[in-house]
Write a protein that holds these residues in place. Structure first.
Motif, short mmCIF file in Angstrom:
data_model
loop_
_atom_site.label_atom_id
_atom_site.label_comp_id
_atom_site.label_asym_id
_atom_site.label_seq_id
_atom_site.Cartn_x
_atom_site.Cartn_y
_atom_site.Cartn_z
N TYR A 1 0.81 -1.22 0.00
CA TYR A 1 0.00 0.00 0.00
C TYR A 1 0.84 1.27 0.00
O TYR A 1 0.56 2.20 -0.78
N PRO A 2 1.89 1.38 0.83
CA PRO A 2 2.68 2.63 0.82
C PRO A 2 3.29 2.94 -0.55
O PRO A 2 3.50 4.12 -0.89
N ASP A 3 3.56 1.91 -1.34
CA ASP A 3 4.15 2.14 -2.66
C ASP A 3 3.19 2.83 -3.62
O ASP A 3 3.62 3.35 -4.66
N ARG B 1 9.34 7.84 -2.70
CA ARG B 1 10.66 8.10 -3.29
C ARG B 1 11.47 9.15 -2.53
O ARG B 1 12.69 9.14 -2.58
N MET B 2 10.78 10.07 -1.85
CA MET B 2 11.51 11.16 -1.21
C MET B 2 11.89 10.81 0.23
O MET B 2 11.20 10.05 0.90
N PRO B 3 13.01 11.35 0.72
CA PRO B 3 13.37 11.13 2.12
C PRO B 3 12.42 11.90 3.03
O PRO B 3 12.23 13.11 2.86
N ARG B 4 11.81 11.21 3.96
CA ARG B 4 10.88 11.87 4.89
C ARG B 4 11.31 11.60 6.33
O ARG B 4 11.88 10.55 6.65
N ARG B 5 10.97 12.54 7.18
CA ARG B 5 11.27 12.41 8.62
C ARG B 5 10.00 12.72 9.39
O ARG B 5 9.30 13.69 9.09
N PRO C 1 3.54 14.04 1.08
CA PRO C 1 4.83 14.21 0.41
C PRO C 1 5.62 15.39 0.99
O PRO C 1 5.85 16.40 0.31
N ALA C 2 6.02 15.26 2.25
CA ALA C 2 6.73 16.34 2.94
C ALA C 2 8.06 15.83 3.48
O ALA C 2 8.15 14.68 3.93
N SER C 3 9.06 16.69 3.48
CA SER C 3 10.36 16.31 4.03
C SER C 3 10.24 16.04 5.52
O SER C 3 10.88 15.13 6.05
N VAL C 4 9.42 16.85 6.21
CA VAL C 4 9.17 16.65 7.64
C VAL C 4 7.66 16.54 7.85
O VAL C 4 6.91 17.41 7.41
N ALA D 1 5.22 2.06 14.98
CA ALA D 1 5.08 0.93 14.06
C ALA D 1 5.01 1.41 12.61
O ALA D 1 5.65 0.82 11.72
N LEU D 2 4.26 2.48 12.36
CA LEU D 2 4.15 3.01 11.01
C LEU D 2 5.48 3.56 10.51
O LEU D 2 5.87 3.33 9.36
N ALA D 3 6.17 4.29 11.37
CA ALA D 3 7.47 4.86 10.97
C ALA D 3 8.45 3.75 10.60
O ALA D 3 9.19 3.85 9.61
N LYS D 4 8.45 2.69 11.39
CA LYS D 4 9.34 1.56 11.10
C LYS D 4 8.97 0.91 9.77
O LYS D 4 9.84 0.60 8.95
N ARG D 5 7.67 0.71 9.56
CA ARG D 5 7.21 0.06 8.33
C ARG D 5 7.56 0.91 7.10
O ARG D 5 7.93 0.39 6.05
N LEU D 6 7.45 2.24 7.26
CA LEU D 6 7.70 3.15 6.15
C LEU D 6 9.18 3.53 6.02
O LEU D 6 9.55 4.29 5.13
N GLU D 7 9.97 3.02 6.96
CA GLU D 7 11.43 3.28 6.97
C GLU D 7 11.73 4.77 7.05
O GLU D 7 12.60 5.29 6.35
N CYS D 8 10.96 5.47 7.90
CA CYS D 8 11.15 6.90 8.12
C CYS D 8 11.68 7.13 9.53
O CYS D 8 11.12 6.60 10.49
N PRO D 9 12.75 7.91 9.69
CA PRO D 9 13.23 8.22 11.04
C PRO D 9 12.16 8.96 11.83
O PRO D 9 11.39 9.75 11.26
N LEU D 10 12.12 8.72 13.14
CA LEU D 10 11.06 9.28 13.97
C LEU D 10 11.62 9.90 15.24
O LEU D 10 12.45 9.30 15.92
N GLU D 11 11.18 11.13 15.53
CA GLU D 11 11.43 11.77 16.83
C GLU D 11 10.10 11.82 17.57
O GLU D 11 9.08 12.20 16.98
N VAL D 12 10.10 11.46 18.84
CA VAL D 12 8.87 11.53 19.63
C VAL D 12 9.05 12.53 20.76
O VAL D 12 10.01 12.43 21.54
N HIS D 13 8.16 13.50 20.85
CA HIS D 13 8.17 14.49 21.93
C HIS D 13 6.84 14.36 22.67
O HIS D 13 5.77 14.57 22.08
#
Length: 654
Positions: A168-170, A177-181, A294-297, A312-324
């Protein structure tokens, strides 16, 4: 041996003699007594396309008589009847019809990869007095059922091959395609999480705010317009299903989450109320936003219980995650005792009920005490809710009476939340509200910078104690798997292309039950309302795309006037007729509050359609104008009712 038995034996002997005398066996005929009938059965073999099929069948006129009547016939009458029915022509006719039938079944079975012998073997095996035509019909029904079953299995397999939800994410090509955080800002109401995210959005070169409600989209659209990052105003768009304000050169957009633009790259996206991932009917929109923004951040803003799901979503999407995780900026406390009496409700209170009827009832009771009341409930248009909230903000209204619509957005200087009940209708039955909803409502008390603390109370003792318990209750975290995915038109077209189906109802069912869900991380979801609408839409001459669009029109099927309007729009589109609005047909002057609210929603639904099918729903500007007029009329009715109740109070105490 009795006389009766002797007679039966004699008749049987006579029949055997007749069969032998007439040479029936040599002709492939047999005289049979069964199922309360005396009949002849012809036996033979046909060859069809190399398939050799024996049969034993009763011809069309093969039933001779009932046993009681047969017994009364003398040998000459029986002989005559058999000679009439057992003829070479009758045998040849049956043989020809069997050959045609066998050939048809064989061809059909070959087309669907079925073993014809399994069905045609019944031509010789069925012990029945039914004519051959009836036997053919029963076998045809079995072939039909087997064909449908085989077709169903084949279509299910093809559907599974065509859509794999693990991928689905594809489907969001740009975001993938873009690097997201990801940056998660999690905390209770009044923790400043939205403020921090909106500051980051305003300071970005481009961005989008995704809201759960049109009201919040509108509020943050104006918030972005008022921002002056680097001393310069932003060019901001507002995009909802029913409204578009898109100035040339806009860099920022405030949008409802369902209107996500996944094809325009931006620097920052803010997804508000991220805990809505778990919402039964709308959670799929948040899944799409997280996967496709489609955002960089990407800022994920919401309640702390969403943390595990976000991780879980961040891991699945291979996006780095900061939690505050943020804390509430001012304390929130339960009052020592329940409110108990109307006179104990005062300026700065928000009184919560869970239905429009209850809200209006409490409003009337409170205004009759001499207090001015602002009114907020879900049926009101965003503009009306905002106008009512503004009255409370500027002090024109002493108290706000609201449903849980107040829980999202509508930042107001509320000092105390007063719960009239903790029981809410869930669409099926009355049930106690969840701890998360109780906390979200209660959190609206004690606006930071206005009140030192927020207070919460129940109106009666039972409600007070239930609220106390709910606010202490630990809220279960959102699940880390099972994120809802709604069908897109592309999904349905893909299923249609491999199955040949054009029924929206069947396509939606295939999406729900046949697509590949390998690990359950993403799962298919459609609403009951969409499913019910699809059945009716399939009766109209509409394309799959048209039916799918109409199934999503944001109009309540529980309001008869709105349901009728929706049906008339669908029928007109099926006939390719243009549906226009006419200003002179919509005079609100003599309508009651409920009717004006409903017409406001009708105009909004028409505008929604107009953006998607402008050729057939061309009255966009008029719809928006009428919606604004209806909103203003609703607001003026609420204001007049408020003033009338206060006037009644003033007369009473003069």
């Amino acid at each position: 041996m009795t006389a009766k038995n002797n007679d039966a034996d004699a008749q049987s002997g006579d029949d055997d003699a007749l069969v032998h005398e007439l040479g029936l066996a040599a002709l492939g005929a047999q005289l049979v007594k069964m199922e309360g009938r005396v009949f002849v059965r012809f036996s033979g073999v046909v060859d069809a396309g190399g398939l050799r099929v024996p049969y034993a069948l009763v011809p069309d006129h093969g039933v001779l008589a009932k046993p009681s009547k047969w017994r009364k016939l003398d040998p000459d009458a029986r002989r005559k009847l058999l000679r009439e029915r057992v003829t070479r022509a009758a045998i040849d006719e049956l043989n020809a019809s069997v050959a045609i039938f066998v050939n048809q079944v064989a061809c059909r079975c070959e087309d669907h990869d079925l073993d014809a012998a399994l069905f045609l073997g019944q031509l010789a095996e069925l012990e029945t007095s039914e004519p051959a035509a009836h036997v053919f019909e029963r076998i045809e029904q079995r072939v039909e059922h087997a064909t449908l079953r085989e077709q169903e299995e084949r279509h299910a397999a093809r559907t599974k091959e065509s859509i794999n939800l693990a991928e689905y994410p594809d489907s969001f090509d740009l975001a993938r395609r873009m690097p997201r955080r990801f940056i998660a800002l999690l905390g209770p109401t009044n923790s400043g999480k939205t403020h921090r995210a909106m500051e980051a959005l305003a300071n970005a070169s481009s961005g989008v705010y995704l809201a759960p409600l049109r009201l919040l989209a509108l509020e943050n659209y104006e918030r972005l317009q008022a921002a002056r990052p680097h001393g310069k105003a932003l060019a901001v768009s507002l995009v909802t299903g029913e409204e578009r304000r898109q100035p040339e050169g806009a860099t920022h957009t405030a949008s409802t989450v369902e209107m996500l633009d996944s094809r325009t790259r931006v620097e920052v996206a803010v997804i508000d109320e991220i805990q809505m991932l778990a919402d039964r009917d709308r959670g799929a929109a948040w899944t799409a936003a997280v996967c496709g923004a489609p955002a960089s951040v990407v800022y994920l803003v919401g309640a702390p219980e969403a943390r595990r799901a976000i991780e879980a979503l961040a891991k699945r999407l291979e996006c780095p995650l900061e939690v505050h995780v943020l804390k509430r900026m001012g304390p929130l406390s339960m009052e020592n005792t329940a409110v108990r009496k109307l006179r104990n409700i005062g300026r700065g209170d928000a009184v919560i009920a869970f239905s429009r009827r209850e809200v209006l009832m409490w409003r009337d009771m409170i205004t009759e005490m001499g207090l001015s009341v602002a009114t907020v409930y879900g049926n009101l248009a965003p503009e009306v809710r905002r106008a009512q909230a503004e009255r409370f903000r500027d002090g024109s209204a002493d108290v706000v009476v609201a449903t849980d619509a107040l829980a999202m957005g509508l930042n107001m200087p509320i000092q105390r939340i007063v719960m009239t009940t903790t029981v809410k209708y869930n669409g099926v039955e009355e049930e106690e509200i969840s701890a998360s909803l109780a906390r979200q409502i209660a959190g609206r008390a004690g606006r930071f910078g206005v009140h030192e603390e927020g207070l919460v109370a129940g109106y009666d003792d039972d409600t007070h104690e239930v609220m106390r318990a709910l606010l202490k209750e630990k809220i279960a975290p959102l699940g880390a798997t099972g994120f809802a995915v709604a069908p897109s038109l592309e999904h349905l077209h893909r299923i249609a292309s491999v199955t040949g189906e054009t029924s929206l109802s069947k396509l939606l069912k295939r999406f729900m039950h046949n697509i590949d869900v390998p690990d359950g991380f993403f799962y298919p979801r459609i609403t009951e309302e969409q499913s019910e609408r699809a059945l009716w839409l399939d009766t109209l001459a509409l394309s799959v795309a048209e039916k799918f669009m109409l199934s999503l029109v944001p109009v309540s099927t529980r309001v008869p006037s709105l349901q009728r309007a929706w049906e008339s729009w669908a029928q007109a589109l099926a006939k390719k007729k243009i549906s226009k609005l006419h200003a002179d047909q919509h005079d609100h002057q003599w309508r009651n509050l409920q009717e004006v609210e409903d017409t406001c929603r009708l105009y909004s639904a028409y505008a929604w359609l107009s953006y998607r099918q402008p050729d057939y729903f061309p009255s966009l500007e008029l719809a928006q104008e009428l919606a604004r007029a209806a909103s203003e009329r609703v607001d003026s009715i609420l204001h007049a009712q408020n003033a009338a109740a206060r006037k009644k109070h003033d007369k009473k105490f003069k």
